[in-house]
Design a protein around this motif. Structure first.
Motif, mmCIF file in Angstrom:
data_model
loop_
_atom_site.group_PDB
_atom_site.id
_atom_site.type_symbol
_atom_site.label_atom_id
_atom_site.label_comp_id
_atom_site.label_asym_id
_atom_site.label_seq_id
_atom_site.Cartn_x
_atom_site.Cartn_y
_atom_site.Cartn_z
ATOM 1 N N LEU A 195 0.832 -1.206 0.000
ATOM 2 C CA LEU A 195 0.000 0.000 0.000
ATOM 3 C C LEU A 195 0.870 1.260 0.000
ATOM 4 C CD1 LEU A 195 -2.877 -0.807 2.517
ATOM 5 C CD2 LEU A 195 -2.805 -1.135 0.056
ATOM 6 N N ASN A 196 0.465 2.234 -0.768
ATOM 7 C CA ASN A 196 1.214 3.484 -0.850
ATOM 8 C C ASN A 196 0.228 4.640 -0.959
ATOM 9 O OD1 ASN A 196 3.277 5.329 -1.049
ATOM 10 N ND2 ASN A 196 3.571 5.021 -3.248
ATOM 11 N N LEU A 197 -0.206 5.152 0.206
ATOM 12 C CA LEU A 197 -1.156 6.262 0.250
ATOM 13 C C LEU A 197 -0.462 7.488 0.836
ATOM 14 C CD1 LEU A 197 -4.190 4.178 1.537
ATOM 15 C CD2 LEU A 197 -3.902 5.085 -0.776
ATOM 16 N N ASP A 198 -0.948 8.677 0.499
ATOM 17 C CA ASP A 198 -0.231 9.927 0.821
ATOM 18 C C ASP A 198 -0.325 10.344 2.279
ATOM 19 O OD1 ASP A 198 0.467 10.123 -1.839
ATOM 20 O OD2 ASP A 198 -1.308 11.309 -2.374
ATOM 21 N N ILE A 199 -1.437 10.021 2.948
ATOM 22 C CA ILE A 199 -1.674 10.495 4.318
ATOM 23 C C ILE A 199 -1.286 9.400 5.303
ATOM 24 C CG2 ILE A 199 -3.393 11.390 5.920
ATOM 25 C CD1 ILE A 199 -5.064 12.145 3.385
ATOM 26 N N LEU A 200 -0.425 9.717 6.249
ATOM 27 C CA LEU A 200 0.059 8.721 7.215
ATOM 28 C C LEU A 200 -0.771 8.753 8.485
ATOM 29 C CD1 LEU A 200 2.212 6.591 7.971
ATOM 30 C CD2 LEU A 200 3.561 8.453 8.950
ATOM 31 N N ASP A 201 -1.219 7.595 8.917
ATOM 32 C CA ASP A 201 -1.914 7.441 10.195
ATOM 33 C C ASP A 201 -0.863 7.444 11.310
ATOM 34 O OD1 ASP A 201 -3.253 6.558 12.440
ATOM 35 O OD2 ASP A 201 -3.749 4.579 11.642
ATOM 36 N N VAL A 202 -0.812 8.537 12.081
ATOM 37 C CA VAL A 202 0.233 8.679 13.110
ATOM 38 C C VAL A 202 -0.206 8.171 14.480
ATOM 39 C CG1 VAL A 202 1.411 10.574 11.964
ATOM 40 C CG2 VAL A 202 -0.460 11.073 13.555
ATOM 41 N N GLY A 203 -1.487 7.815 14.631
ATOM 42 C CA GLY A 203 -1.937 7.246 15.898
ATOM 43 C C GLY A 203 -2.493 8.278 16.856
ATOM 44 N N TRP A 204 -3.354 7.792 17.774
ATOM 45 C CA TRP A 204 -4.028 8.703 18.710
ATOM 46 C C TRP A 204 -3.082 9.405 19.686
ATOM 47 C CZ3 TRP A 204 -3.906 8.585 23.933
ATOM 48 C CH2 TRP A 204 -3.510 7.395 24.554
ATOM 49 N N PRO A 205 -1.965 8.771 20.136
ATOM 50 C CA PRO A 205 -1.104 9.513 21.078
ATOM 51 C C PRO A 205 -0.552 10.799 20.468
ATOM 52 C CG PRO A 205 -0.590 7.164 21.128
ATOM 53 C CD PRO A 205 -1.490 7.372 19.957
ATOM 54 N N LEU A 233 -9.953 15.708 6.836
ATOM 55 C CA LEU A 233 -9.364 16.592 7.854
ATOM 56 C C LEU A 233 -7.844 16.546 7.872
ATOM 57 C CD1 LEU A 233 -11.677 16.162 11.001
ATOM 58 C CD2 LEU A 233 -11.631 18.058 9.366
ATOM 59 N N ALA A 234 -7.239 15.807 6.939
ATOM 60 C CA ALA A 234 -5.782 15.621 6.968
ATOM 61 C C ALA A 234 -5.037 16.949 6.850
ATOM 62 C CB ALA A 234 -5.363 14.668 5.852
ATOM 63 N N GLU A 280 9.930 10.507 8.691
ATOM 64 C CA GLU A 280 10.634 10.696 7.420
ATOM 65 C C GLU A 280 9.729 10.317 6.240
ATOM 66 O OE1 GLU A 280 14.722 9.174 5.177
ATOM 67 O OE2 GLU A 280 14.353 8.692 7.283
ATOM 68 N N GLY A 281 9.627 11.210 5.295
ATOM 69 C CA GLY A 281 8.829 10.948 4.101
ATOM 70 C C GLY A 281 7.364 11.307 4.237
ATOM 71 N N ALA A 282 6.908 11.639 5.466
ATOM 72 C CA ALA A 282 5.494 11.963 5.674
ATOM 73 C C ALA A 282 5.267 13.454 5.460
ATOM 74 C CB ALA A 282 5.056 11.570 7.080
ATOM 75 N N THR A 283 4.354 13.787 4.566
ATOM 76 C CA THR A 283 4.024 15.188 4.315
ATOM 77 C C THR A 283 2.635 15.546 4.823
ATOM 78 O OG1 THR A 283 3.189 14.603 2.123
ATOM 79 C CG2 THR A 283 5.495 15.276 2.267
ATOM 80 N N SER A 284 1.791 14.540 5.084
ATOM 81 C CA SER A 284 0.425 14.784 5.544
ATOM 82 C C SER A 284 0.060 13.718 6.568
ATOM 83 C CB SER A 284 -0.539 14.728 4.357
ATOM 84 O OG SER A 284 -1.842 15.104 4.740
ATOM 85 N N ILE A 285 -0.587 14.124 7.669
ATOM 86 C CA ILE A 285 -0.902 13.182 8.740
ATOM 87 C C ILE A 285 -2.391 13.195 9.086
ATOM 88 C CG2 ILE A 285 1.396 13.330 9.769
ATOM 89 C CD1 ILE A 285 0.152 15.168 11.938
ATOM 90 N N SER A 286 -2.841 12.091 9.626
ATOM 91 C CA SER A 286 -4.200 11.965 10.146
ATOM 92 C C SER A 286 -4.208 10.703 11.006
ATOM 93 C CB SER A 286 -5.224 11.892 8.999
ATOM 94 O OG SER A 286 -6.538 12.036 9.500
ATOM 95 N N GLY A 287 -5.352 10.040 11.140
ATOM 96 C CA GLY A 287 -5.405 8.815 11.944
ATOM 97 C C GLY A 287 -6.805 8.249 11.999
ATOM 98 N N ILE A 288 -6.903 6.976 12.329
ATOM 99 C CA ILE A 288 -8.214 6.347 12.494
ATOM 100 C C ILE A 288 -8.973 7.040 13.612
ATOM 101 C CG2 ILE A 288 -9.387 4.220 13.214
ATOM 102 C CD1 ILE A 288 -7.207 2.639 11.773
ATOM 103 N N ASP A 289 -8.276 7.343 14.706
ATOM 104 C CA ASP A 289 -8.928 8.017 15.827
ATOM 105 C C ASP A 289 -9.351 9.437 15.447
ATOM 106 O OD1 ASP A 289 -9.001 9.597 18.474
ATOM 107 O OD2 ASP A 289 -8.983 7.518 19.124
#
Length: 472
Positions: free
Chosen positions: A74-84, A374-375, A391-400
């Motif tokens: 899988l190669n998607l642009d938005i990284l799930d960084v987690g609830w913490p 909301l990313a 590293e390499g992450a330009t956009s973040i979001s998460g399941i939470d």
């Protein structure tokens, strides 16, 4: 000064502060120091146990799910960084120091005016309410508007907690407790509506598979222990683990399904004298009025049906990430929150695993849309507070982060020029209509379970409607 006081309490964490709060609360309820202190420390021990099991789930399930993602390429642009990370970013925004005392004040005012029955002591999860305010702040650069949105979300969350409290008592076995956990309880109207639709579908409405039924029908293979073992091994196989890794993950997931209910039982042991004391005092001073203690959803996720659905949803979540055309988020760090994300999907189904999975798929489809939508704002928040992007992450979001249905609706409603404005209007109307449609479903479910006749139930509903009208 406010920020220093808030930071001090938050840094101590629920393991330390909850025993202190509950001991004081118990003494105010005239339970005596010994009984209050014992109950408070027992609650703290219970939270330690629950967090240890959640830690086991995170450390074991997270890498397995990530291995599945890697094996699928899988190669998607938005990284799930987690609830913490989401919580840390939210607490780091300028609105955080003001939101916590304002949320507490709002709760006290609503209790005093009989607009809510929930006293929310779960201040560590206020970050979800702060997130709603923070997203608004960075979207519109308006502090007052941000605080108003945060308080609106807080008020709606308290009302949802009141509404779902009978399910917390009868399905999860926690009397006098409600779940004022905004990003989980905001799915309750949706999942109860989904469950009502499933009632009308021939074939599906006859399917029933809760852990008790499976245990009776399949013997050993229907036991939660074996269910956890098998599901863990399947996830390990899908993740490309070797034989040792597959077996280890199976045993770890079996341990989660067995240990979580026992840790929650210990937590409940401490809660019982506090909740009973609160009920006695309220009944004495305000006859007929209930008050619920608002707690973290962590104390109810350990039911075998909920954990089974959460584990089954791991590969399904990855499949949804690949197939949903609007999704841009790579599920990564937040697989461990799936037991929280699906809790009302399973509760609406009364522990029926088949319906719980269907309700959970509906839930995750919404989560992926909001997380993707909301990313940009989540990324802006992260950069503003100095979050160190992987590293390499330009956009973040998460399941939470994507579980915040009500904040998304309100934020998008505030800007008529936004392309999602019309969608937000439709979503707001649909959400209100769904909640109105299923408003009596929880009481009906548990009135039937307890053998109450329809006339008694109707009378209770009329009384409650009158009370709500007076409150308004």
């Amino acid at each position: 000064m406010i920020k220093q006081a808030v930071d001090f309490v938050l840094d101590l964490g629920p393991t330390i502060m909850l025993p202190i709060i509950m001991t004081i609360f118990g003494m105010l309820l005239k339970q005596g120091f010994k009984k209050s202190f014992t109950a408070g420390v027992t609650i703290g021990i219970g939270f330690v146990g629950v967090n240890l099991v959640i830690g086991l789930l995170t450390s074991a399930l997270g890498p397995a799910a990530q291995a599945m993602v890697t094996s699928l390429g899988l190669n998607l642009d938005i990284l799930d960084v987690g609830w913490p990370i989401g919580a840390a970013i939210s607490f780091g925004t300028p609105v955080a120091p003001l939101m916590i005392p304002l949320v507490l004040l709002l709760n006290v005012v609503m209790l005093s005016l009989n607009v809510t029955k929930t006293l929310n002591v779960d201040i560590w999860n206020f970050w979800h309410l702060i997130f709603a305010a923070s997203v608004t702040y960075y979207a519109y650069d308006n502090m007052v508007l941000a605080l108003v949105v945060g308080l609106i979300v807080s008020a709606i969350t308290l009302k949802l907690a009141d509404w779902t409290a009978p399910a917390v008592e009868h399905h999860f076995g926690l009397k006098g407790v409600s779940m004022a956990h905004s990003e989980t309880v905001n799915f309750a109207p949706i999942t109860y509506a989904s469950n009502r639709i499933l009632d009308k579908i021939p074939g599906i409405n006859k399917l029933h598979a809760d852990p008790e039924t499976l245990s009776k029908r399949f013997g050993l293979f229907g036991e939660p222990l074996v269910m956890g073992l098998v599901l863990g091994m399947i996830i390990g196989l899908l993740g490309g683990y070797d034989v040792k890794g597959v077996l280890m993950l199976g045993v770890q997931m079996a341990a989660v399904l067995i240990l979580m209910p026992r840790m929650v039982a210990l937590l409940m042991e401490g809660l019982i004298p506090i909740s009973e004391g609160a009920r006695e005092m309220i009944n004495k001073r305000f006859p007929g009025k209930d008050v619920y203690i608002g707690l973290d959803t962590a104390i109810v996720i350990g039911t075998p049906s909920n954990m089974a659905v959460a584990l089954i949803m791991v590969p399904i979540t990855i499949l949804l990430a690949v197939t949903l055309p609007y999704n841009g988020m790579l599920p990564f760090a937040d697989f461990s929150v799936l037991p929280f994300t699906v809790v009302w999907a399973v509760a609406a189904a009364r522990g029926n695993i088949i319906r719980g999975i269907i309700n959970s798929i509906v839930t995750l489809m919404i989560v992926f849309f909001i997380a993707t939508n909301l990313a940009d704002l989540a990324t802006t928040m992260g950069r503003a507070v100095g979050f160190d992007f992987p590293e390499g992450a330009t956009s973040i979001s998460g399941i939470d982060l994507g579980s915040h249905v009500i904040p998304w609706i309100i934020v998008r409603l505030l800007d008529p020029s936004n392309p999602y404005f019309i969608g937000a209007i439709i979503a707001a109307i649909a959400y209100a209509l769904l909640w109105f449609w299923v408003r009596n479903d929880i009481k009906k479910q548990y009135a039937k379970q307890m053998g109450l006749d329809p006339i008694t139930l109707k009378a209770e509903q009329v009384i409650e409607a009158n009370e709500n009208t007076k409150s308004l």
